[in-house]
Design a protein around this motif. Sequence first.
Motif, PDB file in Angstrom:
ATOM      1  N   TRP A 497       5.585  -0.721  -1.404  1.00  0.00           N
ATOM      2  CA  TRP A 497       4.644  -0.398  -0.321  1.00  0.00           C
ATOM      3  C   TRP A 497       5.008   0.904   0.376  1.00  0.00           C
ATOM      4  O   TRP A 497       4.186   1.471   1.099  1.00  0.00           O
ATOM      5  CB  TRP A 497       4.592  -1.548   0.688  1.00  0.00           C
ATOM      6  N   ASN A 498       6.242   1.387   0.165  1.00  0.00           N
ATOM      7  CA  ASN A 498       6.608   2.680   0.759  1.00  0.00           C
ATOM      8  C   ASN A 498       5.697   3.800   0.274  1.00  0.00           C
ATOM      9  O   ASN A 498       5.427   4.753   1.007  1.00  0.00           O
ATOM     10  CB  ASN A 498       8.070   3.017   0.422  1.00  0.00           C
ATOM     11  N   LEU A 499       5.270   3.697  -0.987  1.00  0.00           N
ATOM     12  CA  LEU A 499       4.375   4.727  -1.524  1.00  0.00           C
ATOM     13  C   LEU A 499       3.059   4.763  -0.763  1.00  0.00           C
ATOM     14  O   LEU A 499       2.524   5.827  -0.469  1.00  0.00           O
ATOM     15  CB  LEU A 499       4.125   4.480  -3.011  1.00  0.00           C
ATOM     16  N   PHE A 500       2.540   3.587  -0.453  1.00  0.00           N
ATOM     17  CA  PHE A 500       1.296   3.559   0.318  1.00  0.00           C
ATOM     18  C   PHE A 500       1.535   4.004   1.746  1.00  0.00           C
ATOM     19  O   PHE A 500       0.751   4.762   2.319  1.00  0.00           O
ATOM     20  CB  PHE A 500       0.704   2.151   0.312  1.00  0.00           C
ATOM     21  N   ARG A 501       2.620   3.561   2.320  1.00  0.00           N
ATOM     22  CA  ARG A 501       2.900   3.903   3.724  1.00  0.00           C
ATOM     23  C   ARG A 501       3.113   5.404   3.906  1.00  0.00           C
ATOM     24  O   ARG A 501       2.642   5.989   4.879  1.00  0.00           O
ATOM     25  CB  ARG A 501       4.145   3.133   4.170  1.00  0.00           C
ATOM     26  N   SER A 502       3.822   6.031   2.974  1.00  0.00           N
ATOM     27  CA  SER A 502       4.113   7.463   3.109  1.00  0.00           C
ATOM     28  C   SER A 502       2.914   8.334   2.767  1.00  0.00           C
ATOM     29  O   SER A 502       2.745   9.416   3.329  1.00  0.00           O
ATOM     30  CB  SER A 502       5.288   7.841   2.203  1.00  0.00           C
ATOM     31  N   PHE A 503       2.086   7.869   1.838  1.00  0.00           N
ATOM     32  CA  PHE A 503       0.963   8.686   1.367  1.00  0.00           C
ATOM     33  C   PHE A 503      -0.353   7.921   1.541  1.00  0.00           C
ATOM     34  O   PHE A 503      -1.195   7.910   0.647  1.00  0.00           O
ATOM     35  CB  PHE A 503       1.171   9.060  -0.110  1.00  0.00           C
ATOM     36  N   ASP A 504      -0.528   7.304   2.687  1.00  0.00           N
ATOM     37  CA  ASP A 504      -1.696   6.460   2.902  1.00  0.00           C
ATOM     38  C   ASP A 504      -3.001   7.234   2.789  1.00  0.00           C
ATOM     39  O   ASP A 504      -4.009   6.717   2.299  1.00  0.00           O
ATOM     40  CB  ASP A 504      -1.604   5.785   4.271  1.00  0.00           C
ATOM     41  N   ARG A 505      -3.013   8.498   3.209  1.00  0.00           N
ATOM     42  CA  ARG A 505      -4.253   9.285   3.135  1.00  0.00           C
ATOM     43  C   ARG A 505      -4.651   9.529   1.685  1.00  0.00           C
ATOM     44  O   ARG A 505      -5.843   9.519   1.345  1.00  0.00           O
ATOM     45  CB  ARG A 505      -4.080  10.608   3.878  1.00  0.00           C
TER      46      ARG A 505
END
Length: 1942
Positions: A497-505
């Motif tokens: 989920w870090n990938l989504f959190r860091s690059f949510d846009r």
Amino acid sequence: MASSSSGGGIMRDEQQQQQLLQRTMSRKVTRAPTMIDPSKDDTVPIDSELVPSSLAVIAPILRVANEVEKDNPRVGYLCRFHAFEKAHKMDPTSSGRGVRQFKTYLLHKLEKEETETRPQLSKRDPIEIQKYYKNFCEKNIREGQHNKTPEEMAKIYQIATVLYDVLRTVVSNPKVDEETEMYAKEVERNRGQYEHYNILPLSVVGIKPAIMELPEIKAAIRAICTVDNLPMPQIHPTTRTDDNVITPEYRDKSVNDIFDWLASVFGFQKGNVANQREHLILILANMDARNRKPQNYEQLDSGTIYQLKEKIFKNYCLWCDYLHCKSNLRSSQGPERQQLELLYIALYLLIWGEASNIRFMPECICYIFHNMASELHGTLYSNALLVSGDNYQTATHGEEAFLKDVVTPIYEVIRKEARRNNGGKASHSAWRNYDDLNEYFWSKKCFKLGWPMDKKSDFFVHSEDMRAAKLVLKRRDQILVGKRKPKTNFVEVRTFWNLFRSFDRLWAFFILAFQAMVIVAWSPSGTITSIFEASVFKAVMSIFITSAFLNLLQASLDIVLSMKAWGSLKASQILRYLLKFAVAVLWAVVLPIGYSSSVENPTGLVKFFQSWGGNWRDQSFYNYAVAIYMVPNMLAAILFFFPSLRKFMERSNWRIVKLLMWWAQPKLYVGRGMHEDTFTLLKYTMFWIMLLISKLAFSYYVEIVPLVAPTKLIMQLTVDTYAWPEMLPNATHNFGVIVAIWTPIVLVYFMDGQIWYAIYSTIFGGILGAFSHLGEIRTLGMLRSRFEAVPTAFRERLVALSKEEAKSSRLDDVAARKNIAKFSQVWNEFIHSLRLEDLISHRERDLLLVPYTSSRVSVVQWPPFLLASKIPIAVDMAKDFTRKDDGELFRKIQNDEYMHYAVIECYETLREILSDLLEDKDDKLVISQICERVETSIRQRRFLIEFRMSGLPVLHDKLEKFLKLLLIDYEDVELYKSHIINVLQDIIEIITQDVIIDGHDVLKKSQLPHLEDERKRDERKREERFEKINIPLIHNKSWREKVVRLNVLLSEKESAINVPMNLEARRRMTFFTNSLFMTMPSAPEVRNMLSFSVLTPYFKEDVLYSWDELNEDNEDGISILFYLEKIYPDEWTNFLERISDPKLGYATKDSTELIRHWVSYRGQTLSRTVRGMMYYRQALDLQCFLEYAGDSAIFKGYRTIDRSDVHNKAIFDYSQALTDLKFTYVVSCQVYGAQKKSSDARDRSCASNILNLMLTYPSLRTAYIDEREEKVGGKSEKVYYSVLVKGGDKLDEEIYRIKLPGPPTEIGEGKPENQNHAIIFTRGEALQTIDMNQDNYFEEAFKMRNVLEEFQKPRHGRRKPTILGLREHIFTGSVSSLAWFMSNQETSFVTIGQRVLANPLRVRFHYGHPDIFDRLFHITRGGISKASRTINLSEDIYSGFNSTLRGGYVTHHEYIQVGKGRDVGMNQISLFEAKVANGNGEQTLSRDIYRLGRRFDFYRMLSFYFSTVGFYFCSMITVLTVYVFLYGRMYMVLSGLEAAIIDNPVVHQNKALEDALATQSIFQIGLLLVLPMVMEIGLERGFRTALGDLIIMQLQLASVFFTFQLGTKAHYYGRTLLHGGSKYRATGRGFVVFHAKFADNYRRYSRSHFVNGLELFILLIVYEAYGDTYRSSSLYFFITLSMWFLVASWLFAPFVFNPSGFDWQKTVDDWTDWKRWMGNRGGIGIQVDKSWESWWDGEQEHLKYTDIRGRLLEIILVCRFFIYQYGIVYHLDIVHNSRSVLVYGLSWVVMAIVLLVLKMVTMGRRRFGTDFQLMFRILKGLLFLGFVSVMTVLFVVCGLTVSDLFASILAFLPTGWAFLVIGQACRPMLKGVGFWDSIKELARAYEYIMGIIILMPIALLSWFPFVSEFQTRLLFNQAFSRGLQISMILAGRKDKSPKIPA
């Protein structure tokens, strides 16, 4: 003699001395085997270097003993005895590590020397040593002050001091004579003036080096020595405990400069003070030199100190502003201002220099400085009386007060937290790393620490202190110290989920775009224009609902993932998280309600939300809600076009602005205002807009639209019959089929952005490279055609020009000649460096050299490789010319410009040589008249009339003979002279008789009519002509060079179009000349250039190969030396030619040493790196010479000038001074101190080689961590020091020693900690980081000052760069195909990849070496890397992250290059890829990635994602797509859905549906990722070459290699995110052309490739077996082909690329070795390469330390293996098409029986296998009979078929593997119930099956010899194309090596 070992009185005679020896040696101490005897091994260092750390103080005594024993062995013996006594006093019980062994060794040596040595100057030892001491002082000190260097004097004083110490123990006080005492007092008084120094001998008197005479150095010293107005520190009265002597009540402490003053006030260490004193002086001098003209001055420029202060304290001022605290940098007016600023700067440097590991915490240093600056101000201005310093009464601090009171407490906090890491096995959230502790100082609560710091404050008090230091066992195998404290600001949680959190846009954009495209494609028309239809547009508007839910997900992740940091967060930050979540929930409710209320006839979820909304049936409500929802995004979009405003708002510390920004962006010290200027923003915005349009259009038309129609058809179909009990019986619209079809497409959609990025970066990179003039000179032909322009380009780029000179485009003749002369110096040094590196031969060197232009030659003298063969051709042309028209002959010659130049030059040079050689005036007159005849005839156009051309060939041959004669060595001068005279007379005779018509007239005219005396005329007649020649002239270097050049021009009959032959030499020549036409900053004068250091971290890698290593044969009988002879045959030949040349002086050198160096310079060794970096110094020396030498010196030449001349010596001394001022090289050899004393021969060899490097390169410095044992409070403790040494006379000499708070490398990653400890010893304003597998080139070093100007270059509207990225050349690509693949891949990244990252994308970071750092920027912001354990595994890139987050930016420059070695073997490369993938996995979790991803603007964030962790995530998605595709197809074929749908009459003819079922998989091949490689090769070497290379790469199975590495990346990246386990993987950098055993490959690739490959193999088999009957699409073949290719690559690539992988004998040996390994039992201490059990246990390491979430995920993922059994059992013939659940139940009964039988066999083997062998055999027999009986019944009665047996294997094997993996995940539980041994045996069985499946095809192919030959050709095709003999190497057939000259 000295006191006895018991500390008794003075021994006054030899009898007492002998008694002591006997008494001491009577102790029964045996020599331990770990103590090395230096006398028995030449490779072992002398005893002074083997002293145990607890006795380090005696090392100088032993050094003196070894030094003086050559002159007086008895004095050496006395010194050694004194050292022994001192050692015994220090450790009488020999309790220290290695002390007993050392004392025993010393005793043996003393016993031997006692009998062998006798006094020489007297009969008694006391008189002997006094006489020797007086003689030594008289000879060396009195006489040496005026003729010895400071370094020599420092050594002399050191020896004199030790000798007097020994003397005092031998001679009693009354017997020391006055003269001896007088010398001793003089030594004591003056020794402080002669100490070993680094660069500046600050305390030296007498002869001073030239650097101390530089005005900028004098001014800097003067500035820091101004201390008269400072309050002098005073020492409090103290009482010495030994003799109760009381010091005076108060006395001033001696203070020489501000550093002494600060050390007295704050208690800094002496070594730190000396180090930072020189550091500051050099920085001030360098900065001041740029502000002043070169003239004598005594004061620093007013702006210099201010400029330095601004740079050093910029971060501190930002920190103060951020925390709203007043800066303690006070200012004053008048003359004291400069002094106060210097005090602040010096204080900061002293804090930084002693901070040790705290240097990674820049804001912690800011806090320390903040308080100490306040203390400093209070000290200076506490009251009016103390300003004068008259009555200042504050006591001084001890020397280590700062270390003990400030550094050590903070270090202990860091160390305790690091212990929680548990060696990288603990969760990141369980301990605080460097960043957490540093970010503690980002909040005002840091001021609660107070000053002096309160050790009871929260920062220092750990839970173990609160709990009486009890250790808490948190979990099995993991011990944590105390209770965890909260993380600071961020928690590194191991989740995808870090990938989504860091690059949510990014994810939101792609998800919303996908939703919109599916809605539009689903519309009736299906065209893109349908979006304008009202119903479609309304449906598209639903994307905002999706956006709201994504925002809710983001808000939830922010709360969940940061939970463990809440204890350190402010209430406002927590409130922001909660409000964000509340607002996200609100929108997630409001928008669905608003949308559903406007939908007519809703169903499902829409109807549910509509029921919430009541009667809001108004579309406008939803529109208004969306408008309000989009307000923040619209504001952000508006601000996007005003980056300056955004930057101001983010960086502002105004409370009102922070309040406004509070919602949009949390307050953070870093990451504020990282916005680029408008033009840069537009560039990368346009890049991404074009890319996104292409990507979305492709996705829409190729991926989505083709699937819509088939999907609609499938949803309408009704399937009544299933091949199994349907899993989802109530699902409508064939939901399972839709998911199976669409999921791979969705994954491809999210992955193919990486491919589009590769395409666009390739296009943009190619365009940028073309505009940068890359590749304009890429061949020798291009070089020859443009060589005339090279000197001009050299002047414009590499010569320091004044503004007036730079503006003038045309040069007068003198200036042009001077420029050619300067160019020739540089070019020739370049060529000589190629020769010394053996890349060219003597002949090629002579052809490539350019002469230093002399005014006596009228044309430009081009290098002979341009003029080669021109003279012989011109001679032939003239000889065959039959006409009498001069003009036509001359026109033919002038048509070839270089021929014209050659003819004129040869003529004029020959005239000059003959004129200089002849001494007689008459002879000279003959030459001049011949020349006059030639020139007159040419002017009168009568040349062909007056000269016979037929005589030219004879003349040409004779001239060749004459010139060669001039160049040979001779012994008999008279004989040699006669030979020359004879040939010279022949030449004159040919000219006068055969060439010149009426040539005898020339001789008649020279009959000297001026001789009046008849007698003299008669004597002259009797003499022969041309007998007086100047033989000594032949030894003149410059004259000899003319002869060599003329000889080359005359004798070279073949064109030099292929000179040089060596490909590396060609590449370097073409790149260097091409770079001169590229855009680069103008070169400043050396005096005005930025100073810089080079830092190389070293651990235990190879320094220089030993002779044994070179000649040690591997298993194929190949040694490294033999291998390299064959790989580099031309270079080996050149080497032999070089060392055989008597003129070069190699005859006196050891040939084995020369060979060792030759080999080491072709490996990845430290010696190669050091040699390369030292080219910087050589280049600076030459640049200084060209700038400051006069015209005459320049025309004479850099190599040929007389350096003994006073004027020339001054020039070279000044050059050396400037070079010392500008360049420093430090190698951080972390364990050098330990290696010197190691018992391991390799370690000692490394230390010896490092010492030799320091002796070879006097300016090289080595830093290391010294570990000593010292008595602290009566106990022996380990103490650590950072030490800097340099080469002395024969040994190293210590310069600085700085005590550390503890072991520095135990806390973080090894390499960054190694760099950090040594960075304090670097100097200058720039710092280049160089790894020890790198190389440098002389010609590139010449461009260093241009690169450094990039830091100074004015940039409109842009800040100056903080890191300069440099291009790398991979020098390891020429050996094998693998090395070539890796070299091309790496080259494309370090060139075209980084070119695009820097411009236009502006997301280049630091990817390793050789980037250049703005040193002052980075040392004040945490250093050049990050070091937290595990999370900062890829430590280099974090310096780029940190630099960008703190307001810097990184550039990339390709006009300069540095060499780089890479891994060359399959296993090496895989280890490297695994290490990088691990590092990227850890980066994904890091706060740096999160902050950059969240704070970059949208388009820059896209660049950041796809160029860092996104690449590895997309690689994993690529692999995952294959799995999802095949599992989806398996579901469809086993359930019968695929056949039912395709056979349905409604869609039977629908080809599109079948195509949809066969998802296109071109993306899985990944061939498009080689595009950057092809573009870069095409740009620099031509596109025809690029196309050829691409074809050859594919023929050499490059696709197999890259597909295999794709699996490596995916496996290790995924495992890191799931379980952790990242670690540094040493790849080794040797020459890898050896056969890796099958067991080695199996261990390395089993889990990463073989298991996955076999799983895909089974999937493909199932898909083929159960779904092939009804397919006809050609796409199906294409897809399965790509899948099979992937499987084959993963299973067999390690063997295809394994040398001799298909050799039958090696295959047999591998099988035997693997069986032995599989059968061996494991246990404690058994290595993984010895036992399968040990390896298998180690493979589960990641599961031991993962958390419960990781275990659950592992179990959930492995459940996929149960699908095989569920699906296949219903397809067995034995079930007779039954769909009953009982069939599945019975299959589990069968599975249980199989497992029970396995358990019985396991237990039987363990219990009965040894003692009850018969019973065990009976048991096995019964089992076998039972098996046969059951199978017979099944075949005869139940209808079992053979195909059912194979199908059952496919069904049950995956189930067993699932049990196995679940068992590993539940290991503790299974061990408790006693099932673990069964799991282990099951695993062993599976390993046997996998090994056999993989080995069988290899064994089959090994039967055929041609396969092995083909593989060798495949692996080493590059080598074959260069005429190499790899086949002979692999076969081990050695030719007789060339003989080595003695």
